[in-house]
Design an enzyme around this catalytic site. Structure first.
Site, short mmCIF file in Angstrom:
data_model
loop_
_atom_site.label_atom_id
_atom_site.label_comp_id
_atom_site.label_asym_id
_atom_site.label_seq_id
_atom_site.Cartn_x
_atom_site.Cartn_y
_atom_site.Cartn_z
N ASN A 173 -10.22 0.36 1.54
CA ASN A 173 -8.76 0.37 1.36
C ASN A 173 -8.45 -0.07 -0.07
O ASN A 173 -8.65 -1.23 -0.43
CB ASN A 173 -8.14 -0.58 2.38
CG ASN A 173 -6.64 -0.69 2.26
OD1 ASN A 173 -6.05 -0.22 1.29
ND2 ASN A 173 -6.02 -1.33 3.23
N HIS A 231 -2.75 6.89 3.98
CA HIS A 231 -3.27 5.68 3.36
C HIS A 231 -4.61 5.35 4.01
O HIS A 231 -4.73 5.35 5.24
CB HIS A 231 -2.27 4.53 3.53
CG HIS A 231 -2.81 3.21 3.12
ND1 HIS A 231 -3.51 3.02 1.95
CD2 HIS A 231 -2.79 1.98 3.73
CE1 HIS A 231 -3.88 1.77 1.85
NE2 HIS A 231 -3.46 1.11 2.91
N CYS A 260 0.82 -1.22 0.00
CA CYS A 260 0.00 0.00 0.00
C CYS A 260 0.85 1.26 0.00
O CYS A 260 0.32 2.37 -0.13
CB CYS A 260 -0.93 0.01 1.19
SG CYS A 260 -1.91 -1.48 1.28
N1 ACO Z 1 -17.60 -8.69 11.06
C1 ACO Z 1 -17.91 -9.07 12.29
N2 ACO Z 1 -17.01 -9.55 13.17
C2 ACO Z 1 -15.74 -9.61 12.77
C3 ACO Z 1 -15.34 -9.22 11.48
C4 ACO Z 1 -16.33 -8.76 10.62
N3 ACO Z 1 -16.06 -8.35 9.38
N4 ACO Z 1 -14.01 -9.40 11.36
C5 ACO Z 1 -13.59 -9.87 12.54
N5 ACO Z 1 -14.62 -10.02 13.38
C6 ACO Z 1 -14.61 -10.51 14.74
C7 ACO Z 1 -13.39 -11.32 15.04
O1 ACO Z 1 -13.60 -12.67 14.63
C8 ACO Z 1 -13.30 -11.18 16.52
O2 ACO Z 1 -14.23 -12.10 17.11
P1 ACO Z 1 -13.81 -12.95 18.41
O3 ACO Z 1 -13.50 -11.91 19.45
O4 ACO Z 1 -15.02 -13.75 18.67
O5 ACO Z 1 -12.61 -13.71 17.98
C9 ACO Z 1 -13.82 -9.79 16.79
O6 ACO Z 1 -14.55 -9.41 15.63
C10 ACO Z 1 -12.74 -8.76 17.04
O7 ACO Z 1 -11.78 -8.94 16.04
P2 ACO Z 1 -10.45 -8.09 16.08
O8 ACO Z 1 -9.51 -8.64 15.08
O9 ACO Z 1 -10.00 -7.96 17.50
O10 ACO Z 1 -10.97 -6.68 15.60
P3 ACO Z 1 -10.15 -5.36 15.55
O11 ACO Z 1 -10.79 -4.36 16.45
O12 ACO Z 1 -8.67 -5.59 15.71
O13 ACO Z 1 -10.39 -4.87 14.08
C11 ACO Z 1 -9.35 -4.84 11.91
C12 ACO Z 1 -9.99 -5.70 12.98
C13 ACO Z 1 -10.39 -3.86 11.40
C14 ACO Z 1 -8.89 -5.72 10.78
C15 ACO Z 1 -8.18 -4.07 12.54
O14 ACO Z 1 -7.33 -4.96 13.23
C16 ACO Z 1 -7.38 -3.32 11.51
O15 ACO Z 1 -7.85 -2.38 10.90
N6 ACO Z 1 -6.12 -3.70 11.35
C17 ACO Z 1 -5.27 -3.06 10.37
C18 ACO Z 1 -5.66 -3.54 9.04
C19 ACO Z 1 -5.04 -2.70 7.99
O16 ACO Z 1 -4.74 -1.54 8.18
N7 ACO Z 1 -4.82 -3.25 6.88
C20 ACO Z 1 -4.24 -2.46 5.86
C21 ACO Z 1 -3.08 -3.09 5.35
S1 ACO Z 1 -3.55 -4.12 4.09
C22 ACO Z 1 -3.35 -3.15 2.76
O17 ACO Z 1 -3.37 -1.96 2.93
C23 ACO Z 1 -3.35 -3.83 1.42
#
Ligand code: ACO
Length: 327
Positions: free
Chosen positions: A282, A252, A112
């Site tokens: 994204n 980003h 990215c």
């Molecule tokens: N819908 C509902 N529930 C979900 C979803 C969804 N889409 N996705 C995950 N969950 C659940 C998980 O299974 C978890 O359940 P559990 O507690 O029963 O195990 C719960 O929600 C919490 O999951 P977390 O992973 O703790 O959620 P978090 O608050 O960390 O958010 C996220 C997840 C949005 C992916 C976050 O970690 C994030 O934004 N990380 C950075 C990602 C990023 O920036 N990527 C960009 C790089 S990739 C690129 O740019 C090409």
């Protein structure tokens, strides 16, 4: 002294809008979870548009916006992790689509952060007087490498393209750039290519890894906040400026919570961050030029405004570019 400056921008996104509610029919998720955890409400998804076609459409708009003849372009740099081919490059395909001949054109892969890397490379070619007018594009069709059964990732991504024309000038546009990478963190965010397979190999169950994005969301979140702060600080230090000298940040567009965290830590007012992830998700390499183009077309920037573009991505990679707006 020769500088480079942005003289035009363009973008293209597919018409097909996929809202969060539509995703909840594919995986177990809901609008409330996606919105509160990411800030994303909808994304654009290709209805058949190929990567190079989207890139070329963004390029044509940037050329028109810059008010130049396309023949003035003497290099094409495309940042993408979702090309149509390994060979020819997306940049070669864009070159053909634009009807340009002989000039160098190539792709770069920096997750990215690709657009920031591309801008840095183009800036250096101009400052070393090897090029005068460079087309820099960030483009992705992430929908083709998204695992649509994985709710952890499929809600995050969208398709799009953004482009700029960078031109040599005696007026300072790009003030400084900074990039970095850390390959030993590669496993946190991957998109495998073709698995090793040939008639001389006998590896049982060697089906390779699927060509989908996989990600450790929590680790990437922490990395992103730390490295974006570092990248912004680097370009400020290099140019002897402080955060109060900056008019806009174009981060980003991965997650509103990452952007807000960075803004809070650096005491950046909310209205200074350009945000469009609610409508596009994204889009990896395309996210910064898409946001830049939108803000430019909305006349957000004034000549003399100082802007920082900052990104992180798979690799892991990161980088920032600090520039004077000159249009
Ligand atoms: N819908 C509902 N529930 C979900 C979803 C969804 N889409 N996705 C995950 N969950 C659940 C998980 O299974 C978890 O359940 P559990 O507690 O029963 O195990 C719960 O929600 C919490 O999951 P977390 O992973 O703790 O959620 P978090 O608050 O960390 O958010 C996220 C997840 C949005 C992916 C976050 O970690 C994030 O934004 N990380 C950075 C990602 C990023 O920036 N990527 C960009 C790089 S990739 C690129 O740019 C090409």
């Amino acid at each position: 002294m020769v500088y480079s400056k942005i003289i035009g921008t363009g973008a293209y996104v597919p018409a097909r809008i996929v809202k969060n509610d539509e995703l909840s029919k594919i995986v177990e998720t809901n609008d409330e979870w996606i919105t509160s955890r990411t800030g994303i409400k909808e994304r654009r998804i290709s209805s058949g548009e190929k990567t190079y076609q989207m890139a070329a459409k963004a390029a044509k708009e940037a050329i028109e916006n810059a008010g130049i003849e396309k023949e003035e372009i003497d290099m094409i740099v495309v940042a993408t992790i979702t090309p149509d081919f390994f060979m020819p490059s997306t940049a070669n395909l864009v070159q053909a689509e634009l009807g340009l001949k002989d000039i160098p054109s190539f792709d770069i892969v920096a997750g990215c952060t690709g657009f920031v890397y591309g801008l840095q490379i183009a800036d250096q070619f101009i400052k070393s007087k090897q090029s005068k007018t460079i087309l820099v594009i960030g483009v992705e069709v992430l929908s083709k490498v998204t695992n649509w059964f994985d709710r952890n990732t499929c809600v995050l991504f969208g398709d799009g393209a953004g482009a700029v024309i960078l031109k040599s000038s005696n007026q300072e546009g790009i003030i400084c750039t900074y990039t970095g990478s850390q390959g030993d963190l590669q496993e946190l965010l991957t998109l495998p290519a073709v698995p090793l397979k040939n008639p001389f190999l006998h590896i049982p169950n060697n089906n390779g890894r699927p060509s989908n994005i996989s990600m450790n969301g929590k680790e990437i979140f922490q990395f992103a906040t730390r490295i974006m702060i570092k990248s912004i600080s680097q370009v400020l230090n290099k140019s002897n400026l402080s955060i109060s000298d900056i008019d806009y940040i174009i981060p980003h567009q991965a997650n509103i919570r990452i952007i807000d965290y960075v803004a809070r830590k650096l005491k950046i007012e909310r209205e200074k961050s350009i945000i469009n992830l609610d409508r596009f998700g994204n889009t990896s390499s395309a996210s910064i030029p898409l946001a830049l183009n939108e803000a430019h077309k909305e006349k957000t920037f004034c000549p003399g405004d100082r802007i920082i573009m900052v990104a992180f991505g798979g690799g892991l990679t990161w980088g920032a570019a600090l520039l004077n707006w000159t249009i």
